[in-house]
Scaffold this motif. Structure first.
Motif, PDB file in Angstrom:
ATOM      1  N   PHE A  70       0.846  -1.024   0.081  1.00  0.00           N
ATOM      2  CA  PHE A  70      -0.292   0.167   0.143  1.00  0.00           C
ATOM      3  C   PHE A  70       0.852   1.189  -0.023  1.00  0.00           C
ATOM      4  CE2 PHE A  70      -3.410  -3.037   1.776  1.00  0.00           C
ATOM      5  CZ  PHE A  70      -4.127  -2.865   1.127  1.00  0.00           C
ATOM      6  N   THR A  71       2.060   1.178   0.420  1.00  0.00           N
ATOM      7  CA  THR A  71       2.986   2.124   0.729  1.00  0.00           C
ATOM      8  C   THR A  71       4.394   2.119  -0.066  1.00  0.00           C
ATOM      9  OG1 THR A  71       3.357   2.025   3.026  1.00  0.00           O
ATOM     10  CG2 THR A  71       1.999   3.786   2.131  1.00  0.00           C
ATOM     11  N   ARG A  72       5.301   2.837  -0.592  1.00  0.00           N
ATOM     12  CA  ARG A  72       6.256   2.625  -1.045  1.00  0.00           C
ATOM     13  C   ARG A  72       7.450   2.774   0.006  1.00  0.00           C
ATOM     14  NH1 ARG A  72       8.489   4.051  -6.040  1.00  0.00           N
ATOM     15  NH2 ARG A  72       6.415   4.917  -6.740  1.00  0.00           N
ATOM     16  N   ALA A  73       8.666   1.852   0.087  1.00  0.00           N
ATOM     17  CA  ALA A  73       9.565   2.023   0.912  1.00  0.00           C
ATOM     18  C   ALA A  73      10.815   2.897   0.353  1.00  0.00           C
ATOM     19  CB  ALA A  73      10.194   0.594   1.007  1.00  0.00           C
ATOM     20  N   ALA A  74      11.433   3.540   1.408  1.00  0.00           N
ATOM     21  CA  ALA A  74      12.301   4.522   0.905  1.00  0.00           C
ATOM     22  C   ALA A  74      13.854   3.549   0.367  1.00  0.00           C
ATOM     23  CB  ALA A  74      13.029   5.381   1.901  1.00  0.00           C
ATOM     24  N   GLY A  75      13.718   2.364   1.020  1.00  0.00           N
ATOM     25  CA  GLY A  75      14.990   1.483   0.583  1.00  0.00           C
ATOM     26  C   GLY A  75      14.798  -0.093   1.287  1.00  0.00           C
ATOM     27  N   GLY A  76      15.585  -0.796   0.952  1.00  0.00           N
ATOM     28  CA  GLY A  76      15.478  -2.155   1.212  1.00  0.00           C
ATOM     29  C   GLY A  76      14.962  -3.095   0.166  1.00  0.00           C
ATOM     30  N   SER A  87      12.516  -2.704  -7.201  1.00  0.00           N
ATOM     31  CA  SER A  87      11.914  -1.395  -7.378  1.00  0.00           C
ATOM     32  C   SER A  87      10.325  -1.505  -6.666  1.00  0.00           C
ATOM     33  CB  SER A  87      11.726  -1.057  -8.621  1.00  0.00           C
ATOM     34  OG  SER A  87      11.001  -1.801  -9.489  1.00  0.00           O
ATOM     35  N   TRP A  88      10.231  -1.028  -5.452  1.00  0.00           N
ATOM     36  CA  TRP A  88       9.057  -1.228  -4.762  1.00  0.00           C
ATOM     37  C   TRP A  88       7.844  -0.641  -5.731  1.00  0.00           C
ATOM     38  CZ3 TRP A  88       9.026  -3.158   0.334  1.00  0.00           C
ATOM     39  CH2 TRP A  88      10.332  -3.796   0.938  1.00  0.00           C
ATOM     40  N   PRO A  89       6.762  -1.267  -5.463  1.00  0.00           N
ATOM     41  CA  PRO A  89       5.785  -0.738  -6.336  1.00  0.00           C
ATOM     42  C   PRO A  89       5.252   0.580  -5.549  1.00  0.00           C
ATOM     43  CG  PRO A  89       5.022  -2.741  -5.295  1.00  0.00           C
ATOM     44  CD  PRO A  89       6.524  -2.699  -5.020  1.00  0.00           C
ATOM     45  N   GLY A  90       4.902   1.470  -6.221  1.00  0.00           N
ATOM     46  CA  GLY A  90       4.188   2.719  -5.644  1.00  0.00           C
ATOM     47  C   GLY A  90       3.066   2.515  -4.812  1.00  0.00           C
ATOM     48  N   ALA A  91       2.608   3.469  -4.223  1.00  0.00           N
ATOM     49  CA  ALA A  91       1.334   3.346  -3.345  1.00  0.00           C
ATOM     50  C   ALA A  91       0.209   3.088  -4.272  1.00  0.00           C
ATOM     51  CB  ALA A  91       1.284   4.741  -2.340  1.00  0.00           C
ATOM     52  N   SER A  92      -0.601   2.155  -3.958  1.00  0.00           N
ATOM     53  CA  SER A  92      -1.733   2.077  -4.684  1.00  0.00           C
ATOM     54  C   SER A  92      -2.949   1.508  -3.486  1.00  0.00           C
ATOM     55  CB  SER A  92      -1.414   0.718  -5.622  1.00  0.00           C
ATOM     56  OG  SER A  92      -1.458  -0.572  -4.807  1.00  0.00           O
ATOM     57  N   THR A  93      -3.975   1.322  -4.007  1.00  0.00           N
ATOM     58  CA  THR A  93      -5.023   1.116  -3.179  1.00  0.00           C
ATOM     59  C   THR A  93      -5.506  -0.280  -3.015  1.00  0.00           C
ATOM     60  OG1 THR A  93      -6.519   1.713  -5.028  1.00  0.00           O
ATOM     61  CG2 THR A  93      -6.588   3.327  -3.319  1.00  0.00           C
ATOM     62  N   SER A  94      -5.065  -1.036  -4.047  1.00  0.00           N
ATOM     63  CA  SER A  94      -5.261  -2.557  -4.085  1.00  0.00           C
ATOM     64  C   SER A  94      -4.274  -3.422  -3.695  1.00  0.00           C
ATOM     65  CB  SER A  94      -5.386  -2.886  -5.533  1.00  0.00           C
ATOM     66  OG  SER A  94      -4.452  -2.417  -6.414  1.00  0.00           O
ATOM     67  N   ARG A  96      -0.852  -5.826  -3.094  1.00  0.00           N
ATOM     68  CA  ARG A  96      -0.176  -6.922  -3.751  1.00  0.00           C
ATOM     69  C   ARG A  96      -1.183  -7.971  -3.434  1.00  0.00           C
ATOM     70  NH1 ARG A  96       5.244  -5.625  -3.285  1.00  0.00           N
ATOM     71  NH2 ARG A  96       5.405  -4.605  -1.316  1.00  0.00           N
ATOM     72  N   PRO A  97      -1.911  -8.567  -4.725  1.00  0.00           N
ATOM     73  CA  PRO A  97      -2.789  -9.788  -4.507  1.00  0.00           C
ATOM     74  C   PRO A  97      -2.421 -10.943  -3.525  1.00  0.00           C
ATOM     75  CG  PRO A  97      -2.320  -9.161  -6.723  1.00  0.00           C
ATOM     76  CD  PRO A  97      -1.377  -8.558  -6.147  1.00  0.00           C
ATOM     77  N   GLY A  98      -1.306 -11.143  -3.449  1.00  0.00           N
ATOM     78  CA  GLY A  98      -0.504 -12.627  -2.697  1.00  0.00           C
ATOM     79  C   GLY A  98      -0.511 -12.309  -1.267  1.00  0.00           C
ATOM     80  N   ASN A 176      -7.104 -15.219  -2.080  1.00  0.00           N
ATOM     81  CA  ASN A 176      -6.006 -16.536  -2.259  1.00  0.00           C
ATOM     82  C   ASN A 176      -4.541 -16.255  -2.159  1.00  0.00           C
ATOM     83  OD1 ASN A 176      -5.549 -19.091  -2.527  1.00  0.00           O
ATOM     84  ND2 ASN A 176      -4.994 -18.975  -4.721  1.00  0.00           N
ATOM     85  N   PRO A 177      -4.676 -15.456  -0.722  1.00  0.00           N
ATOM     86  CA  PRO A 177      -3.409 -15.005  -0.476  1.00  0.00           C
ATOM     87  C   PRO A 177      -2.251 -16.175   0.267  1.00  0.00           C
ATOM     88  CG  PRO A 177      -4.576 -14.257   1.299  1.00  0.00           C
ATOM     89  CD  PRO A 177      -5.549 -15.390   0.117  1.00  0.00           C
ATOM     90  N   SER A 178      -0.899 -15.835   0.097  1.00  0.00           N
ATOM     91  CA  SER A 178       0.073 -16.624   0.733  1.00  0.00           C
ATOM     92  C   SER A 178       0.499 -15.922   2.226  1.00  0.00           C
ATOM     93  CB  SER A 178       1.272 -16.770   0.097  1.00  0.00           C
ATOM     94  OG  SER A 178       1.402 -16.660  -1.316  1.00  0.00           O
ATOM     95  N   VAL A 179       0.207 -14.892   2.354  1.00  0.00           N
ATOM     96  CA  VAL A 179       0.569 -14.058   3.602  1.00  0.00           C
ATOM     97  C   VAL A 179      -0.602 -12.944   3.997  1.00  0.00           C
ATOM     98  CG1 VAL A 179       1.931 -12.452   4.584  1.00  0.00           C
ATOM     99  CG2 VAL A 179       3.088 -14.081   3.174  1.00  0.00           C
ATOM    100  N   LEU A 180      -0.980 -12.978   5.215  1.00  0.00           N
ATOM    101  CA  LEU A 180      -2.169 -12.245   5.691  1.00  0.00           C
ATOM    102  C   LEU A 180      -1.524 -11.493   6.676  1.00  0.00           C
ATOM    103  CD1 LEU A 180      -5.187 -12.484   5.299  1.00  0.00           C
ATOM    104  CD2 LEU A 180      -5.369 -13.884   7.385  1.00  0.00           C
ATOM    105  N   VAL A 181      -1.561 -10.008   6.802  1.00  0.00           N
ATOM    106  CA  VAL A 181      -0.998  -9.136   7.469  1.00  0.00           C
ATOM    107  C   VAL A 181      -1.979  -8.621   8.311  1.00  0.00           C
ATOM    108  CG1 VAL A 181       0.243  -6.843   7.841  1.00  0.00           C
ATOM    109  CG2 VAL A 181       0.770  -8.225   5.782  1.00  0.00           C
TER     110      VAL A 181
END
Ligand SMILES: Nc1ncnc2c1ncn2[C@@H]1O[C@H](COP(=O)(O)OP(=O)(O)OP(=O)(O)O)[C@@H](O)[C@H]1O
Ligand SMILES: [Mg+2]
Length: 287
Positions: A70-76, A87-94, A96-98, A176-181
């Motif tokens: 949902f948000t972009r990292a500055a590094g790592g 390259s971390w994906p930019g902030a989005s509302t959707s 990562r599906p997984g 159908n995720p592999s990880v739930l936060v």
């Protein structure tokens, strides 16, 4: 799979998710940059439950939001399901599906005008048109999370707090995720409803083979559920290890402080709890 998790620390099976040297910064409205997370690393094994604990403002939600996309990292670096996200994906509302995320108040994460069935069907349809088949399939997800299928036609405002969290979990599973936060996902619930949701999470990891990152400021709750725990202070990891070891022999004064904050009665329960990841059946009885 769970049998191969090394109790000594890092998982011995290939992790489903690796977070490596994560840096998160916020550009403040009044100018300047706040480095909220600075060099956080941890791994999550398939179907493992990893807790992230720390005081308010320590950076737990920031980590969860970046992991979920949902948000972009500055590094790592993030390695998910074997793919490196350089390259971390930019902030989005959707996101990562997984990797699906469940918040403290799921009312804000769902469309209040949609029925429960439609909320779940939308996740099954993955952004496509919702069909009759998707709506029919949504009933199966209600059953999976222990909700009465008669609730399918209700709107979110017509549900209790616990029912809303179950709908949020059903919607997450439908993707159908592999990880739930889970970010403070049980914090607003009363004790008995909270225990039921924790039991549901334990069942999900066992039956669906989903790993869970369980974020909470409450070490007592975390200790009932997780295999390993990451302790955060001021945007950094101060301690990480199997939850039993961290609770019995905290290495860092900050962890000791968090433990001391647990009321005496709850601490007794925490110490008595079976937390070996190889005996999830015992955890299922947590209540
Ligand atoms: N959008 C934002 N803009 C600016 N600063 C932010 C933003 N989100 C979080 N922060 C700051 O980043 C730091 C970490 O916040 P974060 O929400 O990750 O902490 P947390 O551990 O989840 O706290 P809590 O237990 O209160 O939920 C805090 O100092 C917070 O003020
Ligand atoms: Mg938070």
């Amino acid at each position: 799979m769970e049998e191969t998790i090394d109790r000594g620390g890092s998982p011995s099976v290939a992790p489903v998710l690796s977070v490596d040297d994560l840096v998160i910064e916020y550009h403040l409205a009044r100018g300047g940059v706040l480095r909220a997370v600075d060099g956080v690393s941890f791994e999550v094994a398939p179907s493992e439950i990893v807790g992230i604990v720390g005081e308010s403002g320590s950076g737990k939600s920031s980590v969860g939001m970046v992991v979920a996309g949902f948000t972009r990292a500055a590094g790592g670096r993030l390695v998910f399901d074997g793919d490196t996200t350089e390259s971390w994906p930019g902030a989005s509302t959707s996101g990562r599906p997984g990797i699906q995320m469940i918040f403290q108040d799921s009312s804000t994460a769902v469309n209040p005008r949609m029925s429960v069935a439609r909320i779940i069907a939308e996740a099954i349809a993955r952004g496509g048109r919702i069909t009759r088949e998707h709506l029919d399939q949504s009933v199966g997800y209600l059953e999976k999370v222990g909700l009465d299928t008669a609730l399918a036609d209700r709107k979110p405002r017509e549900l209790s707090g616990g029912q809303k969290q179950r709908v949020a979990i059903a919607r997450a599973l439908a993707a159908n995720p592999s990880v739930l936060v889970c970010d403070e996902s049980v914090s607003a619930l009363d004790v008995s409803v909270r225990a039921k949701i924790l039991n549901l999470l334990v069942r999900i990891r066992r039956e669906e083979n989903i790993a869970i990152i369980f974020i909470s400021h409450d070490l007592a709750v975390v200790s009932q559920l997780v295999d390993r725990v990451v302790v955060m202070q001021n945007g950094a990891v101060v301690e990480c290890g199997p939850v039993r070891e961290v609770i019995d022999r905290p290495q860092h004064p900050y962890t000791q402080k968090l433990l001391n904050a647990i009321p005496r009665l709850e601490r007794t329960t925490v110490t008595a709890q079976e937390t070996d990841p190889r005996s999830t059946a015992t955890k299922e009885e947590v209540s």
